[in-house]
Design a protein around this motif. Structure first.
Motif: not given
Length: 409
Positions: A290-297
């Protein structure tokens, strides 16, 4: 007023909303395809007491078109992914592989997307050349679109050249590459090689990273780059995976499935694998999808339940215990509903009224033996035939304990 837009106004009442930052209670409001702070008084109200709402999951690494291709037989462990690619060449002559690849690519891409949706994944990073089928308005999942990519440092015959692709990718868009996918000296040297080529920066997203050493992880964190972890694929092909703890603590880690060709069945299975392979908290594990994936991508409107975010949701029954850990033992058939762009796409049969008021035609299906309603637009028989465990139901199952769409909150 546009009738379709009006139908998509909804207020989901009584559930706990679960994100890595914590748990909140209060109505979750959907206006059109977005989460909003308010909706009109006449918006449909749905009673979700004793339920949990998560943001739709983000799969940060997937090859959508190969999920029905049979994997290599046996349990051979390879020193790196290049050795696996070489070994797979003779497998292309296998009758089952040939039959799988004869299926039109557009249908195989759609199958990969449906596989993700069934497990609560509503956004996917597809790591292969773009195909016009991905632009279909009714494509089952959202896709990472504004990005650059190369395949791998040691396999230049497929995908854009590394230096050219990196140079052409704006710094506010992610640039992806398979890297250090192995345990040998070749894999261990790839991060330094990429850095020498100028390809390690804050928008670099490195997939796998199995061969990275402690000093490599230091360098990734210092540069603000990210890593996509695919533990199931790593264990099957390489016999090991990376230690994700430092990257997770730094918020520089996301989770991906790779595909069924080498990895897990879906992102729920990958979450279970991640929980077994590393001492990460439920909060950290949820952040990986969720949030970490959203930030990296660079996907600010995905992986969130904040106002303005895409109304992509995963709804499950609250069975007690730590809400943030609820996904770790979940099977896809346990999911109560998957919502994309504010509309239910697959759900238990007692959500029939929500489909009806939203104007979504459905068909009755069995998912791993459990009755569900599936949006008719996703029920192409050729598509369903590709997905094990999904079939049209011969008898329509009556709703049990129907979820109310008129409950006040």
């Amino acid at each position: 007023m546009d009738a379709w837009f009006a139908r998509t106004h909804a207020s989901l009442c009584g559930a706990a909303c679960v994100v890595p930052e914590g748990i909140t209670r209060g109505p979750l409001r959907i206006r059109g395809s977005r989460i909003d702070a308010s909706v009109p008084a006449w918006a449909h109200r749905i009673d979700l007491r004793d339920h949990l709402i998560f943001p739709g999951l983000i799969n940060s690494h997937e090859h959508l078109q190969v999920n029905a291709v049979p994997p290599l037989p046996g349990a051979q462990v390879f020193p790196n992914s290049y050795a696996w690619i070489e070994a797979f060449q003779s497998h292309f002559g296998d009758a089952a592989v040939l039959a799988a690849l004869r299926v039109p690519k557009a249908l195989r891409l759609r199958h990969g997307a449906l596989k993700n949706l069934l497990a609560g994944t509503t956004c996917v990073a597809h790591h292969d050349p773009w195909h016009e089928a991905l632009d279909a308005e009714d494509f089952p999942v959202a896709l990472l679109r504004d990005y650059g990519w190369s395949y791998a440092l040691g396999w230049s015959s497929y995908g854009p050249p590394v230096q050219q692709s990196f140079a052409q990718t704006p710094i506010d868009q992610p640039w992806m590459i398979h890297l250090a996918e192995g345990s040998d000296a070749t894999a261990q040297g790839e991060l330094a090689e990429l850095d020498e080529l100028g390809g390690l920066a804050g928008h670099s997203v490195l997939v796998h990273g199995v061969g990275m050493r402690e000093q490599d992880i230091d360098r990734v964190i210092e540069r603000g780059a990210g890593v996509v972890w695919c533990p199931t694929s790593n264990q099957r092909l390489l016999g090991r995976t990376l230690d994700p703890r430092r990257l997770a603590e730094a918020g520089r880690l996301a989770l991906g499935t790779d595909s069924r060709l080498s990895g897990s069945r879906d992102l729920l299975e990958e979450l279970r694998a991640a929980s077994m392979h590393a001492d990460l908290t439920p909060q950290q594990l949820l952040g990986l999808v969720s949030t970490d994936a959203s930030r990296l991508l660079r996907l600010p409107w995905h992986g969130s339940l904040q106002a303005g975010a895409n109304a992509d949701l995963l709804i499950v029954e609250d069975r007690g215990g730590d809400p943030q850990a609820s996904l770790l033992g979940l099977e896809r058939s346990d999911i109560r509903a998957v919502v994309r762009d504010g509309l239910p796409r697959i759900a238990d049969t007692d959500f029939a009224d929500w489909f009806a008021v939203a104007g979504v035609e459905t068909v009755s299906v069995l998912l791993d033996g459990r009755p569900k309603l599936l949006a008719k637009a996703l029920a192409d028989p050729e598509l369903l035939a590709l997905e094990p465990g999904l079939e049209l139901a011969t008898v329509r199952h009556a709703p049990v304990n129907a979820v109310s769409v008129e409950a006040r909150c």
